[in-house]
Design a protein around this motif. Structure first.
Motif, PDB file in Angstrom:
ATOM      1  N   ALA A 104       0.835  -1.209   0.000  1.00 15.83           N
ATOM      2  CA  ALA A 104       0.000   0.000   0.000  1.00 15.83           C
ATOM      3  C   ALA A 104       0.866   1.255   0.000  1.00 15.83           C
ATOM      4  O   ALA A 104       0.560   2.242  -0.674  1.00 15.83           O
ATOM      5  CB  ALA A 104      -0.928  -0.019   1.213  1.00 15.83           C
ATOM      6  N   ARG A 105       1.959   1.209   0.744  1.00 11.01           N
ATOM      7  CA  ARG A 105       2.856   2.368   0.797  1.00 11.01           C
ATOM      8  C   ARG A 105       3.435   2.650  -0.591  1.00 11.01           C
ATOM      9  O   ARG A 105       3.522   3.790  -1.022  1.00 11.01           O
ATOM     10  CB  ARG A 105       3.986   2.085   1.817  1.00 11.01           C
ATOM     11  CG  ARG A 105       5.042   3.165   1.908  1.00 11.01           C
ATOM     12  CD  ARG A 105       4.478   4.448   2.533  1.00 11.01           C
ATOM     13  NE  ARG A 105       5.456   5.512   2.609  1.00 11.01           N
ATOM     14  CZ  ARG A 105       5.747   6.337   1.607  1.00 11.01           C
ATOM     15  NH1 ARG A 105       5.115   6.210   0.463  1.00 11.01           N
ATOM     16  NH2 ARG A 105       6.651   7.290   1.758  1.00 11.01           N
ATOM     17  N   THR A 108       0.322   3.629  -3.223  1.00  4.86           N
ATOM     18  CA  THR A 108      -0.357   4.911  -2.989  1.00  4.86           C
ATOM     19  C   THR A 108       0.627   6.046  -2.709  1.00  4.86           C
ATOM     20  O   THR A 108       0.263   7.213  -2.827  1.00  4.86           O
ATOM     21  CB  THR A 108      -1.307   4.807  -1.783  1.00  4.86           C
ATOM     22  OG1 THR A 108      -0.520   4.615  -0.593  1.00  4.86           O
ATOM     23  CG2 THR A 108      -2.271   3.647  -1.928  1.00  4.86           C
ATOM     24  N   SER A 110       1.500   6.812   0.153  1.00  7.80           N
ATOM     25  CA  SER A 110       1.052   7.445   1.399  1.00  7.80           C
ATOM     26  C   SER A 110       1.215   6.499   2.589  1.00  7.80           C
ATOM     27  O   SER A 110       0.783   5.342   2.549  1.00  7.80           O
ATOM     28  CB  SER A 110      -0.423   7.835   1.264  1.00  7.80           C
ATOM     29  OG  SER A 110      -1.039   7.899   2.513  1.00  7.80           O
ATOM     30  N   ALA A 113      -2.327   5.805   4.071  1.00 12.25           N
ATOM     31  CA  ALA A 113      -3.053   4.746   3.341  1.00 12.25           C
ATOM     32  C   ALA A 113      -2.478   3.377   3.704  1.00 12.25           C
ATOM     33  O   ALA A 113      -3.216   2.399   3.857  1.00 12.25           O
ATOM     34  CB  ALA A 113      -2.952   4.967   1.840  1.00 12.25           C
ATOM     35  N   ALA A 117      -5.064   0.620   5.169  1.00 11.72           N
ATOM     36  CA  ALA A 117      -5.449  -0.541   4.340  1.00 11.72           C
ATOM     37  C   ALA A 117      -5.517  -1.844   5.151  1.00 11.72           C
ATOM     38  O   ALA A 117      -6.532  -2.556   5.085  1.00 11.72           O
ATOM     39  CB  ALA A 117      -4.504  -0.677   3.156  1.00 11.72           C
ATOM     40  N   ARG A 286      -9.727  11.299  -9.317  1.00 11.99           N
ATOM     41  CA  ARG A 286      -8.353  10.919  -9.664  1.00 11.99           C
ATOM     42  C   ARG A 286      -8.199  10.610 -11.157  1.00 11.99           C
ATOM     43  O   ARG A 286      -7.192  10.958 -11.753  1.00 11.99           O
ATOM     44  CB  ARG A 286      -7.923   9.700  -8.844  1.00 11.99           C
ATOM     45  CG  ARG A 286      -7.715  10.013  -7.384  1.00 11.99           C
ATOM     46  CD  ARG A 286      -6.495  10.896  -7.220  1.00 11.99           C
ATOM     47  NE  ARG A 286      -6.400  11.469  -5.904  1.00 11.99           N
ATOM     48  CZ  ARG A 286      -5.352  11.337  -5.105  1.00 11.99           C
ATOM     49  NH1 ARG A 286      -4.314  10.634  -5.507  1.00 11.99           N
ATOM     50  NH2 ARG A 286      -5.318  11.923  -3.938  1.00 11.99           N
ATOM     51  N   VAL A 294      -5.142   4.440  -9.654  1.00  9.76           N
ATOM     52  CA  VAL A 294      -6.196   4.238  -8.648  1.00  9.76           C
ATOM     53  C   VAL A 294      -7.140   3.094  -9.038  1.00  9.76           C
ATOM     54  O   VAL A 294      -7.899   2.596  -8.205  1.00  9.76           O
ATOM     55  CB  VAL A 294      -7.043   5.513  -8.399  1.00  9.76           C
ATOM     56  CG1 VAL A 294      -6.246   6.566  -7.678  1.00  9.76           C
ATOM     57  CG2 VAL A 294      -7.659   6.019  -9.687  1.00  9.76           C
ATOM     58  N   LEU A 329      -7.560  -1.426   0.295  1.00 14.43           N
ATOM     59  CA  LEU A 329      -6.480  -0.547  -0.155  1.00 14.43           C
ATOM     60  C   LEU A 329      -7.062   0.729  -0.792  1.00 14.43           C
ATOM     61  O   LEU A 329      -6.611   1.838  -0.528  1.00 14.43           O
ATOM     62  CB  LEU A 329      -5.601  -1.295  -1.152  1.00 14.43           C
ATOM     63  CG  LEU A 329      -4.166  -0.808  -1.292  1.00 14.43           C
ATOM     64  CD1 LEU A 329      -3.291  -1.912  -1.858  1.00 14.43           C
ATOM     65  CD2 LEU A 329      -4.037   0.418  -2.159  1.00 14.43           C
ATOM     66  N   LEU A 330      -8.105   0.507  -1.578  1.00 16.42           N
ATOM     67  CA  LEU A 330      -8.758   1.666  -2.221  1.00 16.42           C
ATOM     68  C   LEU A 330      -9.358   2.571  -1.144  1.00 16.42           C
ATOM     69  O   LEU A 330      -9.290   3.802  -1.238  1.00 16.42           O
ATOM     70  CB  LEU A 330      -9.843   1.157  -3.189  1.00 16.42           C
ATOM     71  CG  LEU A 330     -10.495   2.202  -4.086  1.00 16.42           C
ATOM     72  CD1 LEU A 330      -9.484   2.896  -4.981  1.00 16.42           C
ATOM     73  CD2 LEU A 330     -11.576   1.548  -4.947  1.00 16.42           C
ATOM     74  N   TRP A 333      -6.695   4.569   0.525  1.00 19.90           N
ATOM     75  CA  TRP A 333      -6.229   5.606  -0.427  1.00 19.90           C
ATOM     76  C   TRP A 333      -7.229   6.767  -0.478  1.00 19.90           C
ATOM     77  O   TRP A 333      -6.861   7.939  -0.405  1.00 19.90           O
ATOM     78  CB  TRP A 333      -6.104   4.941  -1.797  1.00 19.90           C
ATOM     79  CG  TRP A 333      -5.154   5.614  -2.742  1.00 19.90           C
ATOM     80  CD1 TRP A 333      -4.636   6.873  -2.629  1.00 19.90           C
ATOM     81  CD2 TRP A 333      -4.614   5.048  -3.938  1.00 19.90           C
ATOM     82  NE1 TRP A 333      -3.806   7.126  -3.681  1.00 19.90           N
ATOM     83  CE2 TRP A 333      -3.772   6.025  -4.498  1.00 19.90           C
ATOM     84  CE3 TRP A 333      -4.746   3.836  -4.580  1.00 19.90           C
ATOM     85  CZ2 TRP A 333      -3.090   5.817  -5.698  1.00 19.90           C
ATOM     86  CZ3 TRP A 333      -4.067   3.626  -5.764  1.00 19.90           C
ATOM     87  CH2 TRP A 333      -3.236   4.593  -6.326  1.00 19.90           C
ATOM     88  N   THR A 336      -7.188   8.863   2.678  1.00 22.26           N
ATOM     89  CA  THR A 336      -6.030   9.761   2.719  1.00 22.26           C
ATOM     90  C   THR A 336      -6.248  10.990   1.838  1.00 22.26           C
ATOM     91  O   THR A 336      -5.970  12.125   2.244  1.00 22.26           O
ATOM     92  CB  THR A 336      -4.783   8.990   2.245  1.00 22.26           C
ATOM     93  OG1 THR A 336      -4.708   7.780   2.985  1.00 22.26           O
ATOM     94  CG2 THR A 336      -3.526   9.783   2.452  1.00 22.26           C
TER      95      THR A 336
END
Lengths: 624, 175
Positions: A104-105, A108, A110, A113, A117, A286, A294, A329-330, A333, A336
């Motif tokens: 995820a890092r 994204t 972030s 996020a 997640a 996005r 995304v 995960l979405l 994201w 965030t």
């Protein structure tokens, strides 16, 4: 992300997971677990081991890591102590959370996020079953392989090191031993490359060749079924099934069935719509900026849920366990992005996260609690029987009052054989109050014949336990006093040929029972009780050693109630055979039917001296 | 790559922690059986479960059991019943769902092969089926009572099970 930050995020996610699913750590075994645990009981040679590990089983599954090797090795090491099995499941899931944070890092960019997640995924109720039922470990382990392979892909893209590319291949290929869903990994990898790193796209294409080869091999070994719940239907129902999984992917679908305040129940129904809308808004914004990446979490969801969409008649909540990782995960994201936008965005993000957690986590907890309690009831039954066997060695154990849930979770998969106990049966009549699930099995096969019950009680060869309460209660004397009143010595509609208790249903032409089977000579007869003569079918099962087929296939002629049926052929050596026949519409006797079996050839083994036809295991009359 | 390896190693170590085979836990059974049947039985008491002979589903909420359309109970004849007779009492609830679906319900009983007068119930709620049993019907230490309902919920009508009434208790009381 620094190592300490990663560790902090992983620790937080792990603690949340342990807190939410803790009853799952203490769960015992149930249902299919016993079939897997017993897999090694008949393994004596390397060939049998290979067969046990890799031969396709129910619905064509081949899952050595997550089911066969796992259960066989753990049973050899730990027996029926469930804790080590549960520790492995939890350890694997905690590893999944670490991989998800790392992924995820990177996807994204972030840390927030990456922190959210795993929390969102953990809170999803689709994980409830895999975190509390050991047979569903395949979901957890499959996620490890998918996440592991994808992590390697990201590291390869990031570093350009071909070591990571090779690692991706290794993890991906090993993943086929966890769950068939692994076949979708190339789609996940290609989708990411296409959306976020196009120059790597071509390198993901060879992965499809591996999946294609696996799909062909799997299809050859385990052809799909056209009937029943596992029949695949490629029609419009795929869309409605997708809609069901999408709606269920927010985890709150079963909230209304829990004892929660009506307002929370209403929120649970609304949550999937509200959260879908929020996600759509995030995606729209996005995509307008050209940030195609995304779409990747959505691709994950669609790719992983894709293979089960044709199973219109077999929708299971836990099939969403891995797909919802993409939604989590979405969600992280989107949270965030909203949090970083403005005050209203912050409020919306907090509202959506709270809505999701409040409506999904209670369902996850209730699922894990239900499985924990169910498995503990099974444990009390199985270990109670073990204790009864210890107190009354050599006696037949009859269980009275085993309810529907306990029977299907704790008796149908024959757990007692794992303890070396064979003679455990239901009392006659028990089958009337156990709800039938023909797809799972036949309750009547577990019922001890009434005549044999009366005889065994008279000869003090049986003990009866009441299984309706939390602990087994010895009621032998009371039951024996009542038995002549309550039991009519009618013939059962089934015969376990390998069990002497059924001997009086067998006529001429049978040898003594041995090893769960009974040999017939050239011709043999038997009688089965008929409760209702309409719409019945005779099912028979047996085993044919290779020696019987040394001169070619055997033909079995069958006569039911005097009527001749076309002969059937037994041609596969060292394998079980099974046939079924429709009974005549009108029977000569209203209480029983006579069956005669005749083979066209017998073998007399020199060391044995007997004239052997075929070995039979079960005969049963069932409704069409 | 190192982190991944460490993670995998951690998982393995965790899994191997309990690597010594622990003895499978023991679950004790209740062996001190009361060999005599009871004259009064409660549907929620597992100790009486064996006397709810046929047509009863699992104990629910620790106090009652659903029946099928036909069900039977075995009771111990109370002291002196063979001389003075006894009173039979079946406490049950007729659920609203049953009355709504099938209308009034008649409950019949056969006492050791002797039919007793049936009774019709047209309202849902708690009921007691009571009958005087003459002394002549007690021919042994225990009796079997077969109950049947003229109407009930067939399997699949409301749920998968065939459903009749909800029984709380049954008793034979000395006169």
């Amino acid at each position: 992300m620094s190592r300490s930050r990663f560790s902090a995020l992983w620790l937080a996610a792990s603690l949340f997971c342990l807190w939410l699913y803790w009853p799952g750590m203490k769960a015992w075994f149930q249902q299919d677990d016993f079939a897997w645990l017993g897999l090694g009981l008949h393994v004596h040679t390397p060939a049998e081991l290979l067969n046990a590990l890799f031969a396709p089983k129910a619905q064509g599954t081949i899952r050595p890591w997550s089911e066969r090797a796992f259960f066989m090795s753990f049973f050899a090491l730990f027996g029926l102590d469930a804790l080590p099995y549960r520790i492995l499941v939890f350890a694997t899931q905690l590893a999944n959370l670490g991989l998800l944070i790392a992924i995820a890092r990177r996807v994204t960019g972030s840390t927030m996020a990456a922190a959210l997640a795993p929390l969102f995924w953990t809170a999803n109720s689709a994980l409830g079953l895999p975190m509390s039922w050991t047979s569903a470990y395949n979901q957890i382990l499959c996620a490890t392989f998918l996440l592991g392979a994808f992590y390697c892909l990201l590291r390869w893209i990031e570093s350009g090191s071909w070591r990571w590319y090779a690692a991706q291949w290794t993890v991906f290929l090993l993943g086929f031993g966890a769950l068939e869903i692994n076949v979708v990994y190339p789609a996940i990898a290609a989708a990411y490359a296409l959306l976020a790193s196009r120059r790597h796209f071509l390198h993901t294409l060879p992965l499809f060749a591996a999946s294609g080869a696996y799909a062909l091999l799997h299809r050859a070994l385990a052809p799909g079924t056209r009937e029943g719940p596992y029949a695949m239907r490629f029609d419009g129902s795929i869309l409605s099934t997708l809609a069901t999984y999408w709606y269920g992917g927010f985890g709150s679908m079963r909230l209304a069935s829990l004892e929660v305040p009506p307002w929370l129940s209403a929120l649970g129904l609304a949550a999937p719509w509200i959260l879908s809308l929020a996600m759509a808004l995030f995606l729209g914004l996005r995509l307008r900026r050209g940030q195609w990446a995304v779409l990747w979490p959505l691709a994950w969801f669609l790719a992983v849920i894709g293979p089960v969409l044709p199973l219109r008649d077999h929708i299971s909540d836990y099939y969403n366990a891995i797909p919802t990782l993409g939604l989590a995960l979405l969600g992280g994201w989107a949270f965030t992005a909203a949090w970083n936008a403005h005050l209203a965005g912050k409020a919306a993000a907090v509202f959506c996260a709270a809505l999701y957690l409040a409506t999904s986590a209670p369902v996850a907890r209730a699922t894990v609690r239900y499985n924990f309690e169910r498995s503990r009831a099974v444990r009390d039954l199985v270990l109670g029987v073990a204790r009864a066997h210890e107190i009354h060695p050599g006696k037949v154990i009859l269980l009275n009052g085993v309810g529907t849930d306990r029977f299907w979770a704790g008796m149908n998969d024959k757990p007692f054989r794992l303890l070396g106990i064979d003679d455990v049966w239901l009392t006659p009549g028990s089958e009337n109050t156990i709800q039938a699930f023909p797809a799972l099995g036949d309750v009547s096969q577990f019922v001890y014949p009434a005549a044999a019950t009366l005889r065994a009680l008279r000869q003090k060869q049986a003990v009866v336990y009441e299984a309706g309460g939390p602990r087994l209660r010895n009621v032998t004397q009371t039951y024996a006093n009542m038995a002549p009143l309550r039991l009519k010595a009618t013939l059962p509609g089934h015969i376990d040929a390998g069990n002497p208790a059924f001997a009086e249903q067998l006529g001429d032409g049978w040898y003594p029972a041995e090893g769960g089977y009974r040999w017939m000579a050239k011709r043999a007869s038997l009688r089965l009780g008929v409760a209702s003569s309409t719409g019945l079918r005779l099912f028979l099962k047996g085993f044919c050693p290779a020696t019987q087929l040394s001169k070619g296939p055997l033909h079995l002629q069958i006569f039911i109630d005097g009527q001749v049926y076309p002969p059937v052929t037994v041609s596969r050596p060292d394998e079980e055979f099974s046939f079924s026949f429709t009974l005549p519409a009108v029977l000569k006797n209203k209480d029983f039917v006579e069956v005669v079996l005749e083979v066209d050839r017998t073998v007399v083994p020199p060391a044995d001296g007997r004239e052997l036809g075929l070995a039979f295991g079960n005969f049963a009359l069932r409704r069409l | 790559m190192r982190r991944l390896t460490l993670l995998a190693a951690a998982a393995l170590v965790l899994a191997a922690t309990p690597a010594c085979k622990r003895q499978t836990a023991k679950v004790e059974t209740i062996e001190n059986e009361q060999p005599q049947l009871a004259s009064a039985v409660s549907a929620g008491d597992p100790a009486h479960a064996v006397q709810f002979v046929q047509g009863f589903y699992d104990i629910e909420q620790g106090s009652w059991r659903w029946t099928r359309g036909k069900f039977s109970i075995t009771l111990q004849a109370p002291a002196g019943a063979a001389q003075k007779g006894a009173a039979l009492e079946l406490k049950f609830s007729l659920p609203e769902a049953v009355v709504k679906k099938v209308g009034p319900v008649a409950l019949s009983a056969v006492f050791d092969g002797n039919p007793l007068p049936p009774e019709k119930y047209d309202k849902d709620g708690e009921h007691v089926f009571q009958r005087d049993i003459p002394a002549g019907l007690f021919r042994g230490p225990s009796v079997n009572i077969e109950f049947s309902l003229d109407k009930f919920l067939a399997a699949g009508a409301v749920e998968e099970r065939e459903l009749g009434i909800i029984v709380q208790s049954a008793a034979l009381m000395a006169k």
